[in-house]
Design a protein around this motif. Structure first.
Motif: not given
Length: 155
Positions: A92-93, A95-98, A60, A68, A62
């Motif tokens: 992948i933005d 704020d995405y954490r998946g 994952r 991006e 950060e």
């Protein structure tokens, strides 16, 4: 200042595999590896022609705000085997954490097996500018005008 992308291993991930990395000093993209779940490691993932699959990377991320992460195909896989990304570049933005997965498609004529640890894509981290959208009565004129696909010619 060099942006820092923080990486978190999935609990099941094989931590002996390298993190994303630049293979040469001039590389724009860092190679990303398939880090398959334990039950898939021995056999890998076989993609039949025209089959799509999301391949796990075991991480994952950060990404710093204002950036991006673009997921792009590896040119050797695309030209030699027809393996590419159906949504290239994938974004992948920040704020995405998946889980970070790579959508692959086999456009080749033969089945292709992705093995555990294979370099399957490359990532490019780029700045992002968010804009304001304004509705107007008309747009400014240009030499090209409304000419669309193919309007500028072949040569």
């Amino acid at each position: 200042m060099t942006p820092d992308v923080r990486i978190l291993w999935e609990d099941w991930a094989d931590r002996s595999l390298p993190m994303p990395g630049y293979e040469t000093p001039g590389a724009a993209g860092a190679d990303l590896r398939a880090n398959l779940p334990p039950e898939q490691r021995a056999a890998g993932i076989t993609l039949a022609p025209m089959q799509r699959v999301i391949v796990a990377t075991g991480i994952r991320v950060e990404i710093p705000v204002g950036y991006e992460m673009q997921i792009r195909p590896r040119s050797g896989l695309a030209t030699k085997h027809g393996l590419t990304l159906p949504n290239t570049p994938g974004t992948i933005d920040s704020d995405y954490r998946g889980p970070l997965g790579v959508a692959l498609i086999n456009l080749g004529g033969e089945a292709y097996t992705v093995q555990h640890g294979d370099r399957i894509a490359q990532i490019v981290v780029a700045p992002v500018v968010q804009v304001r959208f304004s509705v107007v009565a008309e747009l400014s004129e240009t030499e090209r005008g409304a000419g669309g696909f193919g309007s500028t010619g072949r040569r």
